[in-house]
Scaffold this active site. Structure first.
Site, PDB file in Angstrom:
ATOM      1  N   TYR A 184     -24.807   9.250 -27.400  1.00 30.92           N
ATOM      2  CA  TYR A 184     -24.323   8.054 -28.088  1.00 30.92           C
ATOM      3  C   TYR A 184     -22.956   7.622 -27.591  1.00 30.92           C
ATOM      4  O   TYR A 184     -22.643   6.450 -27.528  1.00 30.92           O
ATOM      5  CB  TYR A 184     -24.295   8.274 -29.604  1.00 30.92           C
ATOM      6  CG  TYR A 184     -25.639   8.028 -30.235  1.00 30.92           C
ATOM      7  CD1 TYR A 184     -26.179   6.752 -30.251  1.00 30.92           C
ATOM      8  CD2 TYR A 184     -26.373   9.057 -30.791  1.00 30.92           C
ATOM      9  CE1 TYR A 184     -27.418   6.510 -30.797  1.00 30.92           C
ATOM     10  CE2 TYR A 184     -27.620   8.830 -31.345  1.00 30.92           C
ATOM     11  CZ  TYR A 184     -28.134   7.552 -31.351  1.00 30.92           C
ATOM     12  OH  TYR A 184     -29.365   7.318 -31.890  1.00 30.92           O
TER      13      TYR A 184
ATOM     14  N   GLU B 111     -40.571  36.044 -30.206  1.00 33.38           N
ATOM     15  CA  GLU B 111     -40.681  34.694 -29.656  1.00 33.38           C
ATOM     16  C   GLU B 111     -40.255  33.615 -30.629  1.00 33.38           C
ATOM     17  O   GLU B 111     -39.500  32.715 -30.287  1.00 33.38           O
ATOM     18  CB  GLU B 111     -42.114  34.430 -29.176  1.00 33.38           C
ATOM     19  CG  GLU B 111     -42.257  33.052 -28.523  1.00 33.38           C
ATOM     20  CD  GLU B 111     -43.499  32.918 -27.672  1.00 33.38           C
ATOM     21  OE1 GLU B 111     -44.000  33.946 -27.215  1.00 33.38           O
ATOM     22  OE2 GLU B 111     -43.947  31.782 -27.466  1.00 33.38           O
TER      23      GLU B 111
ATOM     24  N   ASP C  66     -45.724  36.176 -26.822  1.00 31.72           N
ATOM     25  CA  ASP C  66     -47.164  35.917 -26.775  1.00 31.72           C
ATOM     26  C   ASP C  66     -47.730  36.339 -25.425  1.00 31.72           C
ATOM     27  O   ASP C  66     -47.022  36.358 -24.426  1.00 31.72           O
ATOM     28  CB  ASP C  66     -47.448  34.419 -26.964  1.00 31.72           C
ATOM     29  CG  ASP C  66     -47.159  33.976 -28.388  1.00 31.72           C
ATOM     30  OD1 ASP C  66     -46.980  34.849 -29.253  1.00 31.72           O
ATOM     31  OD2 ASP C  66     -47.096  32.754 -28.620  1.00 31.72           O
TER      32      ASP C  66
END
Lengths: 393, 647
Positions: free
Chosen positions: A125, A221, A273
């Site tokens: 911004y 994770e 995973d």
């Protein structure tokens, strides 16, 4: 947002009287600021000099691609090569990027001068406006300013933190440790169910380790798995530090892992995973990411171990068919890509692991262990692996 | 062959006339004999025969006028104008006169709301007095039916049918004023048709020297037919017909006075000026091609020929049979070139026919065709539509059923055409616009079948592409296979449709190139200003970082930016793909790209002629003068990028 307040407060506090923070940090930070400012100025004055000589101004930006990344075997981490790409102003394809680079450099300089910090979004911004006389905006979206900022980091050799820009917080932590964060003492054993959220900037100037009793670090994770471990008070039973990175860990999380590993001598174990994305998270923690190879030396944890989920766990833990998630084409190609990375290519165990996953034809999430028992993962799976020393390196 | 037999063939006939072989009575009797099971007087062949009589062609068409395009009052107006204008154009071209055609629809609301007088006048050679009755009063009388030569009219039905329609609906005769030479006064003939006899009665026949001023060129014909009609604007109107005809005939000048409407109480007078001052090449007449005839035709030809020996018959009555081939055919039919024609019976004819079919011949000569031509199509489309881009394609001659034909296609894109409507298809046959039965026409089907998505257009499944597009398809042939006598749709022969598809694809590819270039140039043009746009930001940032003065830095960068841009223009023109590719398209003679004058170009800077705002056709490529590419490119280098890049 909370983070922003604490960091912005930090500096005035230092100026008045360094109460809790060690007094050495103030001047050190000021010194870095000065150095960063000087680099930004040099960047600009080079541009001014070539411009005034009616030549084509340029920036030499180190390339952040796999081709310019090499694996340093002895240090066991990724390193950025020396290749740079010249970004010219008077090139149709690069003009806009060049303009954005200068804009962000100027923005960072003003932040340093004002002794304030901004988030990536805030920086977007700050530099966002419509170019006078046109309908074109300086930036189309935040991803544009994020990329240019990373380029700026490598160009002048300063880190994002040194440019007074931070990223969104990601990741939580809990464990047998006490730290000092921006002067506040925080007991990480008493963080309730939510945990201590890891700030974006975890440099010694902000976070100091006060007292640590933990023996190791368990990195999981994502939040759901972390909650499971926290609820079962795994860290208490096994005397460790438990943290997650919300998927791909942010720079703050990785930097903190590295500091704890280096300064406190804690080994890092990862529970991720069993899919290409999990493997890549491990790879990033261990030897750094391709995109941010220049920061590997500050972030990589070459000793990190991969605890699971392993492709063999389907049979080893006698999981039901229901946990299988079929590999799609993208997964398969990504897995092959990862297997070809030099740091995996020469690792026999990893080659077997990926091969096994591909021959399985499915992936598994850590949560799949819940089908066995709610606390199977915390009470059986991880303790067994740790006790057996069964992990991938 | 040239000598027309009697006019008895009932209606449609194939290429060659069969002469007077058949008794027409039988056919009529077969159709109309009432079979009554009553036990009145016994019906014998004799009593039936008493009722059987000749049907005049005129009578047949008076009852079946829809076959000729007079189904309703609205269409009648169009068909009349069309037949008259077609005849005028044919006459002018055959006489080597640049056509100057005047069309007027005069409304007579005082007599009846649906009463009109159709007036068509030309500057053609005129009609000699003794032929007037035949041409305007008899159906199936004309010069065009029996020859294999390209012309607008074919059967010789049109204008007399219009006169007949006028007579039937209003009872008023047809007035013809004709002037055949400067020395002779204009001749006014008023004709009334006698449908039962297929001939016209002369109501009055006077010389009117005072009408001479109607024909300033010294010759010409004027037809006035009073009839029942209904005038509409819009699609399938007379207005549209005139406009479409003007597109396909840029060598003709048209003046058209439309009747008053509520929107325009005084009517409208439109003039389509000539944009090509050369007549199209005169097509030659050809003999039938051996593959274009059928057995019956062959037998008819054998019966009527003046030749006495087979060899002479082959070489004089057909095209593309030389003595060598004639010998070959004769021997494979078990005859010799010296065989007597008289000796050829049905069996021999059948053998000859079979041999003809099995022999390979050269394609028929194509000098019988006069395509519009790529350059002329470009001019025609430009005059009518004023689009941004036009391309045209003229296929090499092809053959269907032994008759040569040429397919031409054109595409006009952009301009003021609506961008969100389906494309328009302009169909032409021998330069005559086809306005009805679009979906039955091979041209329309070819336009549907073309995959316009490949060429950068949107195309909903199974329909025409959507966009500011006009698709023009023209078939030029010695015999256009219409689906009906009213000549509204081209029949779908595979050979014809394949050629149409190829022509459209050719145009489509060029359109695609143009659209790509346009997008590319637009992008490049936008970027061209990029340097100047960004240097302000950069000098400001540098000022903030180092404290350097903004102004001198900005000026220094601006100068570099201008130099760099100029350099880039140069390189792009010389070797850059961008400009080179565009030039290739511009150099293409089958493409017209409208020049758009850049709004911010400096007036004092000399600009090349290509940028001239004159839309009348001076910017056309191809025909009259070569495209000034070289001069233009030089100017480009000098000129500022804004000027160049706005196209």
């Amino acid at each position: 947002m909370a983070k922003k307040k604490t960091t912005t407060k930090k500096r005035p506090a230092k100026k008045h009287a360094t109460k809790k923070a060690p007094s050495s940090k103030g001047p050190a930070a000021r010194k870095t600021d000065k150095a960063t400012s000087a680099r930004l100025e040099k960047l600009a004055s080079d541009v001014v000099r070539t411009s005034m000589a009616h030549r084509d101004p340029f920036l030499d930006v180190p390339t952040r691609t796999l081709s310019n990344t090499s694996y340093n075997k002895s240090r066991r981490m990724l390193q950025m090569g020396s290749a740079t790409a010249r970004r010219n102003l008077f090139d149709l394809k690069m003009a806009r990027k060049f303009m954005q680079s200068m804009l962000l450099a100027s923005g960072c300089k003003s932040l340093i001068d004002a002794e304030k910090t901004l988030s990536l979004r805030g920086m977007y911004y700050k530099c966002l406006h419509t170019i006078p006389g046109t309908k074109e905006k300086t930036l189309d979206d935040q991803s544009e300013s994020d990329g240019v900022l990373e380029d700026l980091e490598v160009t002048i050799g300063s880190l994002r933190e040194e440019l007074h820009v931070y990223a969104d917080k990601r990741g939580d932590l809990v464990g047998n440790m006490t730290i000092i964060d921006a002067g506040d003492e925080i007991d990480l054993r008493r963080m309730g169910s939510g945990g201590y959220s890891i700030p974006s900037i975890v440099e010694p100037s902000v976070i100091q380790f006060k007292k640590c009793e933990a023996d190791f670090i368990l990195h999981v994770e994502k939040n759901t798995v972390w909650q499971r471990f926290n609820e079962d008070k795994f860290w208490k039973k096994h005397n460790c530090i438990l943290l997650h990175g919300g998927g791909q860990p942010s720079r703050g999380v990785r930097r903190l892992l590295r500091r704890m590993n280096e300064e406190l001598g804690l080994p890092v174990y990862c529970l991720l995973d069993c899919d290409p994305w999990g493997h890549y998270i491990y790879s990033v923690i261990k030897q750094g990411s391709i995109n941010l190879a220049y920061e590997s030396q500050r972030m990589a944890v070459p000793d990190a171990k991969f605890l699971g989920i392993r492709a063999i766990d389907y049979e080893r833990c006698e999981l039901s068919d229901d946990v299988q998630i079929a590999l799609n084409d993208r997964d398969t190609s990504r897995a092959k890509q990862i297997a070809d990375y030099p740091w995996f290519a020469q690792n026999r165990a990893w080659q077997l692991e990926i091969k096994k996953m591909l021959s399985n034809g499915f992936k598994m999430e850590v949560e799949s262990l819940i089908t066995k028992d709610i606390s199977y993962v915390t009470e059986t799976y991880v303790p067994e692996r740790l006790a057996a020393g069964d992990w991938l390196d | 062959m040239a000598s027309s037999g009697t006019l008895t063939p009932p209606k449609r006939s194939k290429s060659g006339s069969k002469g007077s072989g058949k008794a027409p009575g039988r056919q009529a009797g077969g159709g109309s004999a009432p079979r009554k099971p009553k036990s009145r007087a016994p019906v014998t062949a004799e009593t039936l025969a008493a009722k059987q009589r000749d049907i005049s062609v005129s009578e047949f068409f008076a009852k079946n006028r829809h076959l000729l395009g007079f189904d309703n009052a609205r269409k009648a107006l169009l068909t009349t104008v069309k037949e008259a204008v077609d005849n005028s154009l044919d006459a002018c071209e055959e006489a080597g006169i640049l056509p100057d055609i005047y069309v007027e629809l005069r409304h007579l609301p005082d007599i009846a709301e649906d009463r009109f007088i159709v007036i068509v006048q030309d500057n053609g050679p005129g009609i000699v007095r003794r032929q007037v009755e035949n041409i305007f009063g008899r159906l199936l009388y004309g010069s065009k039916f029996h020859r294999l030569k390209m012309s607008r009219g074919q059967q010789g039905i049109g204008i007399s049918a219009a006169g007949m329609y006028g007579l039937i609906t209003t009872g008023k005769p047809v007035m013809i004023i004709s002037k055949t030479s400067k020395k002779k006064p204009a001749h006014e003939v008023v004709l009334k048709m006698d449908t039962s006899k297929n001939k016209a009665d002369v109501v009055s026949d006077t010389e009117h020297p005072e009408d001479d001023e109607l024909f300033p060129h010294g010759t010409g014909t004027r037809v006035e037919i009073e009839m029942q009609g209904k005038y509409f604007k819009g699609s399938r109107s007379v207005d549209e017909y005139v406009e479409l005809t003007a597109i396909a005939n840029p060598h003709a000048r048209f003046e058209y006075a439309s009747p008053p409407t509520s929107a325009m109480p005084k009517g409208e007078r439109r003039v389509y000026e000539r944009s090509v001052s050369e007549l199209p090449p005169t097509p030659e007449e050809i003999k039938p091609h051996p593959h274009g005839i059928e057995l019956g035709t062959l037998i008819g030809m054998v019966e009527r020929t003046d030749q006495r020996q087979l060899g002479g018959f082959f070489s004089n009555e057909f095209c593309r049979i030389g003595p060598k081939v004639a010998k070959q055919i004769a021997s494979s039919a078990g005859l010799t070139p010296h065989s007597w024609i008289k000796s050829i019976d049905h069996a021999a004819a059948e053998k000859i026919y079979k041999a003809l079919q099995e022999t390979r011949f050269m394609a028929p000569p194509t000098n019988c065709l006069a395509p519009i031509g790529v350059g002329t199509i470009l001019k025609g489309l430009q005059r009518g539509l004023d689009p941004d881009f036009i391309t045209a394609s003229s296929r090499p001659p092809a053959v269907y059923r032994g008759r040569p034909f040429i397919i031409e296609a054109g595409i006009a894109f952009g301009g003021n055409m609506p961008a969100d409507e389906p494309a328009q298809v302009f169909r032409y046959a021998n330069r005559v616009p086809l306005q009805y039965q679009q979906s039955a026409c091979a041209s329309f089907k070819a336009a549907l079948e073309t995959n316009w998505k490949n060429y950068g257009m949107q195309q909903p499944r199974g329909s025409l592409p959507v966009g500011p597009l006009v698709i023009m398809v023209h078939m030029a042939s010695v015999w256009v296979p219409f689906t009906s006598e009213s000549k509204e749709a081209i029949a779908e022969y595979d050979d014809i449709r394949a050629e149409m598809l190829l022509a459209l694809k050719d145009c489509g590819r060029k359109l695609k190139t143009y659209l790509n270039k346009r997008a590319q140039i637009k992008r490049a043009g936008e970027r061209r200003l990029v340097f100047q746009r960004y240097i302000g930001e950069i000098s400001k940032a540098c000022h903030e970082l180092t404290g350097t003065d903004q102004e001198p830095l900005y000026n220094a960068l601006l100068r570099t930016a201008q130099r760099k841009t100029a350099e880039m223009d140069k390189t792009l023109t010389q070797d850059g793909k961008l400009v080179d590719g565009k030039d290739k398209l511009e150099r293409d003679e089958s493409v017209f790209i409208k020049d758009v004058v850049a709004p911010e170009s400096e007036p004092d800077r000399p600009r090349s002629g290509a940028g001239s705002p004159d839309p009348t056709g001076e910017t056309l490529f191809g025909d009259d003068e070569p495209k000034p590419t070289t001069t233009k490119r030089k100017t480009k280098k000098k000129a500022k990028k804004k000027v160049r890049k706005k196209r």
